[in-house]
Write an enzyme that holds these catalytic residues in place. Structure first.
Site, mmCIF file in Angstrom:
data_model
loop_
_atom_site.group_PDB
_atom_site.id
_atom_site.type_symbol
_atom_site.label_atom_id
_atom_site.label_comp_id
_atom_site.label_asym_id
_atom_site.label_seq_id
_atom_site.Cartn_x
_atom_site.Cartn_y
_atom_site.Cartn_z
ATOM 1 N N ARG A 1 0.837 -1.210 0.000
ATOM 2 C CA ARG A 1 0.000 0.000 0.000
ATOM 3 C C ARG A 1 0.871 1.258 0.000
ATOM 4 O O ARG A 1 0.552 2.247 -0.660
ATOM 5 C CB ARG A 1 -0.954 -0.008 1.201
ATOM 6 N N LYS B 1 -2.674 6.933 1.386
ATOM 7 C CA LYS B 1 -2.540 7.216 2.818
ATOM 8 C C LYS B 1 -1.517 8.332 2.956
ATOM 9 O O LYS B 1 -0.338 8.104 3.252
ATOM 10 C CB LYS B 1 -2.124 5.935 3.563
ATOM 11 N N GLU C 1 -16.307 6.298 5.543
ATOM 12 C CA GLU C 1 -15.578 5.549 6.575
ATOM 13 C C GLU C 1 -15.545 6.391 7.830
ATOM 14 O O GLU C 1 -16.188 7.438 7.898
ATOM 15 C CB GLU C 1 -14.168 5.218 6.097
HETATM 16 N N1 PXG Z 1 -9.450 4.683 7.180
HETATM 17 C C1 PXG Z 1 -8.548 5.644 7.456
HETATM 18 C C2 PXG Z 1 -8.816 7.039 7.043
HETATM 19 C C3 PXG Z 1 -7.373 5.297 8.121
HETATM 20 O O1 PXG Z 1 -6.460 6.225 8.394
HETATM 21 C C4 PXG Z 1 -8.141 3.004 8.213
HETATM 22 C C5 PXG Z 1 -9.267 3.404 7.525
HETATM 23 C C6 PXG Z 1 -7.951 1.561 8.538
HETATM 24 O O2 PXG Z 1 -6.931 1.008 7.719
HETATM 25 P P1 PXG Z 1 -5.992 -0.172 8.246
HETATM 26 O O3 PXG Z 1 -5.083 -0.444 7.109
HETATM 27 O O4 PXG Z 1 -5.273 0.370 9.460
HETATM 28 O O5 PXG Z 1 -6.879 -1.290 8.563
HETATM 29 C C7 PXG Z 1 -7.160 3.964 8.520
HETATM 30 C C8 PXG Z 1 -5.933 3.574 9.250
HETATM 31 C C9 PXG Z 1 -3.350 6.491 13.969
HETATM 32 C C10 PXG Z 1 -3.598 5.336 13.078
HETATM 33 O O6 PXG Z 1 -2.234 6.601 14.472
HETATM 34 C C11 PXG Z 1 -4.447 5.481 11.994
HETATM 35 C C12 PXG Z 1 -4.645 4.404 11.166
HETATM 36 C C13 PXG Z 1 -4.029 3.221 11.412
HETATM 37 C C14 PXG Z 1 -3.184 3.095 12.493
HETATM 38 C C15 PXG Z 1 -2.970 4.165 13.353
HETATM 39 O O7 PXG Z 1 -4.269 7.289 14.193
HETATM 40 N N2 PXG Z 1 -5.492 4.580 10.109
#
Ligand code: PXG
Length: 288
Positions: free
Chosen positions: A50, A149, A182
């Site tokens: 990713r 991301k 989301e």
């Molecule tokens: N949507 C958004 C906007 C995210 O930032 C997810 C969905 C979930 O994706 P994953 O790949 O984690 O299943 C995310 C992930 C933090 C933090 O420090 C944020 C995320 C992941 C880990 C830590 O706030 N966002």
């Protein structure tokens, strides 16, 4: 604490980047949040894939191979004696000059931080979480694809502030068409009449790694799933609802916009997803 910076480990007090870094000046960069469970990095390859796609989308040429970054991730965890934790991987466009042009950004910066993680309290998993829809919308994919991301998280931060201002921990964000995209840092799933439904990436959802794992679990449990546009109404009348994310794992939601979901308690199918997820993280992963 040791931080990986570019090609070496440095003490956190020495881990510094330029004030001319475009990551700081413009949010010009990308990141990943990854979990370490019991000495194994969960879904490392999927996170690095990713990251590569995010880099490609913003035309940032990373000078490191996937294997080099994977090795650096493991080295950083080992250097900090971590067995369980959270890994933040950041790639910025690097030092440049004032002005949007990337011409002077000669060298991207790689930052890897591995630390312990502040988990949601166990009570959230047992009793479920109440959330709310907030006014701040997800970016239109034609402006900044939510699949990237990127270091531009301001719309998500505003949504989080709005939720917390009202006493909630998470918020549902809609896309510019008014469909559910989301949450601020988690993907959204509903269960309705035995079927699992989640918004597609094209509706403004990040292609979450935990989201993909939840879809794998659905296949394992024989639960049919599909991606679909979802309105707030679909959410309100769902039998069950849960969020997925690297930090949150799988969290049951029991109330949205003051409407109880199902019977107002964490759902039985959600519990099966959480159980399967926790089993997977204890047996899968890249060993340090
Ligand atoms: N949507 C958004 C906007 C995210 O930032 C997810 C969905 C979930 O994706 P994953 O790949 O984690 O299943 C995310 C992930 C933090 C933090 O420090 C944020 C995320 C992941 C880990 C830590 O706030 N966002």
């Amino acid at each position: 604490m040791k931080i990986f910076l570019n090609d070496t480990l440095v003490d956190s007090t020495e881990a510094k980047i330029s004030v001319f870094d475009h990551g700081l000046l413009y949010g010009d960069g990308i990141f990943e949040g990854i979990r370490l469970y019991n000495g194994c990095v969960f879904k490392l390859d999927a996170h690095l894939e990713r990251l590569e796609y995010s880099a490609k989308a913003i035309m940032l040429k990373m000078p490191w191979s996937r294997q080099e970054i994977a090795d650096a991730v493991c080295e950083t965890c080992r250097a900090n004696n971590l067995k369980d934790g959270y890994i933040r991987l950041v790639v910025t466009r690097g030092e440049g000059s004032l002005g949007l042009s990337i011409q002077n950004c000669k060298r991207p910066q790689l930052i890897i931080i591995a630390d312990t993680i502040q988990l949601y309290p166990e009570e959230f998993y047992e009793n479920g979480l109440s959330i709310i829809t907030v006014p701040t919308r997800r970016c239109n994919p034609a402006a900044l694809p939510p699949s990237v991301k990127s270091l531009n998280y301001l719309n998500n931060i505003l949504a989080k502030i709005e939720a917390q201002h009202l006493g909630y921990h998470e918020a549902i964000m809609l896309n510019d068409q008014g469909y559910v995209a989301e949450c601020t840092g988690d993907n959204v799933f509903i269960i309705h009449k035995g079927e699992l439904i989640t918004p597609a990436a094209s509706a403004g959802a990040l292609k979450g790694i935990t989201r993909d794992t939840a879809l794998e679990i659905a296949d394992e449990l024989g639960i049919p799933w599909r991606e679909a546009n979802m309105t707030r109404y679909d959410v309100w009348v769902a039998d069950e609802l849960f969020l997925t994310g690297t930090a949150a794992e799988i969290v049951p939601i029991v109330e949205v916009d003051a409407r109880s979901i199902g019977n107002g308690k964490p759902g039985a199918i959600t519990a099966r997803f959480l159980e399967s997820f926790r089993r997977r993280v204890s047996v899968e992963g890249t060993m340090l």
